[in-house]
Design a protein around this motif. Structure first.
Motif, PDB file in Angstrom:
ATOM      1  N   ILE A 161     107.193  37.345  74.372  1.00 43.46           N
ATOM      2  CA  ILE A 161     107.370  36.089  73.419  1.00 43.46           C
ATOM      3  C   ILE A 161     107.719  36.540  72.013  1.00 43.46           C
ATOM      4  CG2 ILE A 161     106.218  34.055  72.395  1.00 43.46           C
ATOM      5  CD1 ILE A 161     104.963  34.123  74.944  1.00 43.46           C
ATOM      6  N   PHE A 162     106.887  37.634  71.371  1.00 48.95           N
ATOM      7  CA  PHE A 162     106.955  37.789  69.820  1.00 48.95           C
ATOM      8  C   PHE A 162     107.344  39.097  69.488  1.00 48.95           C
ATOM      9  CE2 PHE A 162     102.962  35.077  70.710  1.00 48.95           C
ATOM     10  CZ  PHE A 162     103.470  33.967  70.067  1.00 48.95           C
ATOM     11  N   ALA A 163     107.188  40.241  70.177  1.00 49.02           N
ATOM     12  CA  ALA A 163     107.393  41.660  69.765  1.00 49.02           C
ATOM     13  C   ALA A 163     108.540  42.146  70.062  1.00 49.02           C
ATOM     14  CB  ALA A 163     106.424  42.636  70.407  1.00 49.02           C
ATOM     15  N   GLY A 164     109.067  41.974  71.350  1.00 50.35           N
ATOM     16  CA  GLY A 164     110.482  42.287  72.007  1.00 50.35           C
ATOM     17  C   GLY A 164     111.518  41.557  71.074  1.00 50.35           C
ATOM     18  N   THR A 165     111.281  40.138  70.714  1.00 50.86           N
ATOM     19  CA  THR A 165     112.223  39.231  69.927  1.00 50.86           C
ATOM     20  C   THR A 165     112.341  39.376  68.483  1.00 50.86           C
ATOM     21  OG1 THR A 165     110.698  37.520  69.804  1.00 50.86           O
ATOM     22  CG2 THR A 165     111.954  37.677  71.982  1.00 50.86           C
TER      23      THR A 165
ATOM     24  N   VAL B   7     125.615  50.735  79.352  1.00 53.45           N
ATOM     25  CA  VAL B   7     124.804  50.590  80.384  1.00 53.45           C
ATOM     26  C   VAL B   7     123.859  51.582  80.711  1.00 53.45           C
ATOM     27  CG1 VAL B   7     125.042  50.447  83.187  1.00 53.45           C
ATOM     28  CG2 VAL B   7     126.692  49.248  81.591  1.00 53.45           C
ATOM     29  N   LEU B   8     124.133  52.913  80.551  1.00 55.56           N
ATOM     30  CA  LEU B   8     122.937  53.900  80.959  1.00 55.56           C
ATOM     31  C   LEU B   8     122.028  53.818  79.785  1.00 55.56           C
ATOM     32  CD1 LEU B   8     125.299  56.961  81.822  1.00 55.56           C
ATOM     33  CD2 LEU B   8     123.967  55.356  83.245  1.00 55.56           C
ATOM     34  N   LEU B   9     122.331  53.303  78.503  1.00 60.23           N
ATOM     35  CA  LEU B   9     121.427  53.237  77.401  1.00 60.23           C
ATOM     36  C   LEU B   9     120.162  52.238  77.828  1.00 60.23           C
ATOM     37  CD1 LEU B   9     120.218  54.038  74.760  1.00 60.23           C
ATOM     38  CD2 LEU B   9     121.560  52.161  73.754  1.00 60.23           C
ATOM     39  N   VAL B  10     121.006  51.185  78.409  1.00 55.52           N
ATOM     40  CA  VAL B  10     119.734  50.114  78.983  1.00 55.52           C
ATOM     41  C   VAL B  10     118.920  50.511  80.042  1.00 55.52           C
ATOM     42  CG1 VAL B  10     119.816  47.906  80.095  1.00 55.52           C
ATOM     43  CG2 VAL B  10     121.350  48.199  78.420  1.00 55.52           C
ATOM     44  N   CYS B  11     119.662  51.211  80.961  1.00 58.12           N
ATOM     45  CA  CYS B  11     118.914  51.708  82.337  1.00 58.12           C
ATOM     46  C   CYS B  11     117.772  52.583  81.865  1.00 58.12           C
ATOM     47  CB  CYS B  11     119.619  52.382  83.165  1.00 58.12           C
ATOM     48  SG  CYS B  11     120.811  51.525  84.194  1.00 58.12           S
ATOM     49  N   CYS B  12     117.873  53.449  80.708  1.00 61.29           N
ATOM     50  CA  CYS B  12     117.068  54.304  80.081  1.00 61.29           C
ATOM     51  C   CYS B  12     115.932  53.444  79.409  1.00 61.29           C
ATOM     52  CB  CYS B  12     117.323  55.292  79.098  1.00 61.29           C
ATOM     53  SG  CYS B  12     118.609  56.647  79.786  1.00 61.29           S
ATOM     54  N   ARG B  13     116.439  52.355  78.774  1.00 60.37           N
ATOM     55  CA  ARG B  13     115.415  51.458  78.145  1.00 60.37           C
ATOM     56  C   ARG B  13     114.415  50.890  79.036  1.00 60.37           C
ATOM     57  NH1 ARG B  13     112.064  51.066  73.673  1.00 60.37           N
ATOM     58  NH2 ARG B  13     111.942  48.954  73.096  1.00 60.37           N
ATOM     59  N   LEU B  14     115.052  50.366  80.208  1.00 61.13           N
ATOM     60  CA  LEU B  14     114.197  49.767  81.079  1.00 61.13           C
ATOM     61  C   LEU B  14     113.141  50.488  81.878  1.00 61.13           C
ATOM     62  CD1 LEU B  14     117.065  47.600  83.132  1.00 61.13           C
ATOM     63  CD2 LEU B  14     115.319  46.898  81.121  1.00 61.13           C
TER      64      LEU B  14
ATOM     65  N   THR C 157     119.136  45.497  73.253  1.00 59.34           N
ATOM     66  CA  THR C 157     118.825  46.489  73.927  1.00 59.34           C
ATOM     67  C   THR C 157     117.319  46.880  73.820  1.00 59.34           C
ATOM     68  OG1 THR C 157     121.035  47.332  74.044  1.00 59.34           O
ATOM     69  CG2 THR C 157     119.383  48.869  74.926  1.00 59.34           C
ATOM     70  N   PHE C 158     116.795  46.873  72.642  1.00 63.97           N
ATOM     71  CA  PHE C 158     115.484  47.295  72.367  1.00 63.97           C
ATOM     72  C   PHE C 158     114.692  46.199  72.937  1.00 63.97           C
ATOM     73  CE2 PHE C 158     111.828  46.443  69.476  1.00 63.97           C
ATOM     74  CZ  PHE C 158     111.431  47.499  69.305  1.00 63.97           C
ATOM     75  N   GLY C 159     115.290  44.820  72.807  1.00 62.38           N
ATOM     76  CA  GLY C 159     114.219  43.844  73.423  1.00 62.38           C
ATOM     77  C   GLY C 159     114.109  44.065  75.001  1.00 62.38           C
ATOM     78  N   LEU C 160     115.096  44.249  75.481  1.00 60.78           N
ATOM     79  CA  LEU C 160     115.308  44.470  77.084  1.00 60.78           C
ATOM     80  C   LEU C 160     114.014  45.228  77.645  1.00 60.78           C
ATOM     81  CD1 LEU C 160     118.873  45.089  77.868  1.00 60.78           C
ATOM     82  CD2 LEU C 160     117.505  43.002  78.613  1.00 60.78           C
ATOM     83  N   GLY C 161     113.529  46.538  76.617  1.00 57.48           N
ATOM     84  CA  GLY C 161     112.329  47.173  76.946  1.00 57.48           C
ATOM     85  C   GLY C 161     111.240  46.349  77.270  1.00 57.48           C
ATOM     86  N   PHE C 162     111.108  45.265  76.161  1.00 55.57           N
ATOM     87  CA  PHE C 162     109.934  44.327  76.407  1.00 55.57           C
ATOM     88  C   PHE C 162     110.041  43.361  77.529  1.00 55.57           C
ATOM     89  CE2 PHE C 162     109.619  45.934  71.931  1.00 55.57           C
ATOM     90  CZ  PHE C 162     108.381  45.707  71.726  1.00 55.57           C
ATOM     91  N   ALA C 163     111.295  42.981  77.881  1.00 53.96           N
ATOM     92  CA  ALA C 163     111.425  42.095  78.964  1.00 53.96           C
ATOM     93  C   ALA C 163     110.846  42.696  80.363  1.00 53.96           C
ATOM     94  CB  ALA C 163     112.929  41.679  79.000  1.00 53.96           C
ATOM     95  N   VAL C 164     111.127  43.945  80.659  1.00 59.35           N
ATOM     96  CA  VAL C 164     110.426  44.413  81.804  1.00 59.35           C
ATOM     97  C   VAL C 164     109.378  45.275  81.686  1.00 59.35           C
ATOM     98  CG1 VAL C 164     111.173  47.080  81.091  1.00 59.35           C
ATOM     99  CG2 VAL C 164     111.658  46.030  83.554  1.00 59.35           C
ATOM    100  N   ARG C 165     108.759  45.196  80.467  1.00 60.80           N
ATOM    101  CA  ARG C 165     107.303  45.608  80.449  1.00 60.80           C
ATOM    102  C   ARG C 165     106.196  44.969  81.009  1.00 60.80           C
ATOM    103  NH1 ARG C 165     105.667  47.040  74.172  1.00 60.80           N
ATOM    104  NH2 ARG C 165     103.637  46.103  74.920  1.00 60.80           N
ATOM    105  N   PRO C 166     106.245  43.493  81.232  1.00 62.61           N
ATOM    106  CA  PRO C 166     105.428  42.857  81.873  1.00 62.61           C
ATOM    107  C   PRO C 166     105.663  43.330  83.584  1.00 62.61           C
ATOM    108  CG  PRO C 166     106.559  41.338  80.302  1.00 62.61           C
ATOM    109  CD  PRO C 166     107.192  42.473  80.272  1.00 62.61           C
TER     110      PRO C 166
END
Length: 458
Positions: free
Chosen positions: A402-406, A140-147, A83-92
């Protein structure tokens, strides 16, 4: 001629003051612009890392218990870090969309929007029901907030780097561009202090309501950031670009197409700080708690101490890069990270709190930050004004995916593969340090004092 004709015409009633055009405001001095922009850049960075450190620490010590309670400890920890890494996935995605606007309509309005997005995402987490209350909808809601957090964060630090670099006088650009990084560690100090305070509560209170307090308190940081950013001016470089009609229709594509080698190498220069930083901040709390059976707040206190020192060392490293160049400082930092990776975990494994605090402080405040402090000015000086925001954000966010989120996820797998020992992870961090040094060495120097352009704008 009649007397009436010789009488001068009566003057009309005096014009109402409101009908007069107000005198134009005096132009803002360079020093005033520099200071206001620095304050606006720093305060948003405070919020960014308050949000991200708070989420990372909570993922390590509480989220797997309140949002993923029906799986094993390892699976719950991996789910929290995913879930933490999902924030990095949407960052770009958020970063590039918002940075595109930053290159088209201005830096200032976009940086106001990033504060709103980050703040709302963090605040809502404090109100989320747990898995025990609503089941699967809680994660699910936690993921939405993270995104939502990640969407705003994507353009935050890049925009702060751009604004502070463009507003700074050339000879002190390294120092001023490092200030947003110092602001991030102010956010870490505030967030880690809040986590340390609530994690010291009895476990029932901490899991019931205590963990929510730091998320709810983010409202105060958001209000302060909005007020300061509304008072900041737009940068003169962007205003000149807009007046000259030099804006690019697709700035990120222009940056990639015109400077592919530079973009790729800049991405590589950030891998050490991404991997080592997020392994320490995101994974170390889990390692100390689960593998070494130490109190949950041990790493939090260590990171708080290191972050407090970093508030001073980051501007110093930025100022040093103004004197000796960006490349020597960053190469030295990358080599230091590589050499310290194994000793770092040897010190951690002593289980002595003061030694752990020392290891985190040396690794973070001096080695990592000698690279991190210089990236703002180095990246900004490597790109032209019309594509600077988009190009810089592209570099940072691809690095992040590639590096931080993972990093916390990979760290968990590496330690598990090593039989709960950290040596594979140490090797991963060492390779990252060497990669940063090599990529920096392959790029040209950009510091004005070292290139003979100290009186020129970027």
């Amino acid at each position: 001629m009649s007397p009436a004709a010789s009488t001068p015409p009566s003057p009309g009633p005096p014009a109402h003051p409101e009908s007069q055009h107000p005198a134009p405001a005096p132009p803002m001095s360079r020093r005033s612009r520099q200071r206001r922009t620095a304050a606006a850049s720093v305060v948003g960075s405070v919020l960014e890392w308050y949000d991200f450190f708070l989420f990372g620490a909570s993922a390590a010590i509480v989220f797997h218990k309140v949002f993923f309670p029906d799986v094993s400890q390892l699976a719950g920890t991996l789910a929290s870090f995913a879930t933490f890494g999902l924030g990095f996935a949407v960052r770009p995605i958020g970063g590039l969309l918002l940075a595109h606007l930053g290159d088209r309509i201005g830096r200032r309005p976009v940086l106001i929007l990033t504060v709103v997005l980050m703040g709302v995402g963090t605040l809502l987490i404090g109100f989320l029901p747990t898995y025990g209350q609503i089941g699967i909808w809680a994660p699910v809601l936690l993921v939405c907030c993270r995104l939502l957090q990640g969407f705003g964060v994507g353009a935050e630090l890049g925009g702060a780097y751009v604004m502070s670099s463009e507003a700074a006088e050339p000879r002190r650009r390294g120092f001023y561009a490092a200030l947003p990084g110092a602001g991030e560690f102010i956010g870490v100090v505030i967030a880690s202090g809040a986590v340390a305070a609530v994690s010291s509560l009895p476990e029932e209170d901490f899991l019931g309501w205590g963990w929510r307090i730091p998320f709810l308190a983010s409202f105060l940081v958001v209000v302060a950031a909005l007020l300061i950013r509304r008072a900041a001016p737009e940068t003169e470089q962007f205003e000149a670009t807009r007046a000259g009609g030099k804006r690019e229709r697709m700035p990120v594509w222009t940056a990639i197409r015109s400077r592919p080698r530079t973009i790729c190498l800049l991405i590589g220069t950030g891998c050490a700080t991404a991997i080592a930083s997020y392994s320490i901040q995101g994974y170390l709390p889990s390692y100390l708690t689960n593998q070494l059976d130490m109190p949950a707040n041990t790493s939090v206190l260590g990171i708080t101490l290191a972050s407090g020192v970093s508030i001073l060392t980051i501007p110093l490293a930025g100022a040093l890069s103004d004197r000796i160049g960006r490349r020597p400082v960053m190469i030295g930092g990358g080599v230091a990270i590589a050499l310290f990776a194994y000793p770092f975990f040897l010190l951690i494994d002593t289980r002595q709190p003061w030694i752990i605090y020392l290891a985190i402080t040396v690794g973070f405040a001096f080695m990592l930050n000698s690279v991190f402090a210089v990236t703002g000015s180095f990246y900004a000086e490597s790109l032209p004004t019309e594509v600077r925001y988009s190009g810089l954000v592209f570099v940072r966010e691809i690095n992040g995916v590639i590096f931080a989120g993972t990093a916390p996820f990979v760290a968990t797998l590496l330690v598990n593969a090593g039989g709960d020992r950290p040596w594979y992870l140490a090797g991963y961090m060492a390779l990252a340090g060497l990669a940063t040094a090599v990529c920096t060495w392959l790029l040209p120097e950009t510091a004005p004092a070292r290139t003979g352009t100290a009186d020129e704008e970027i």
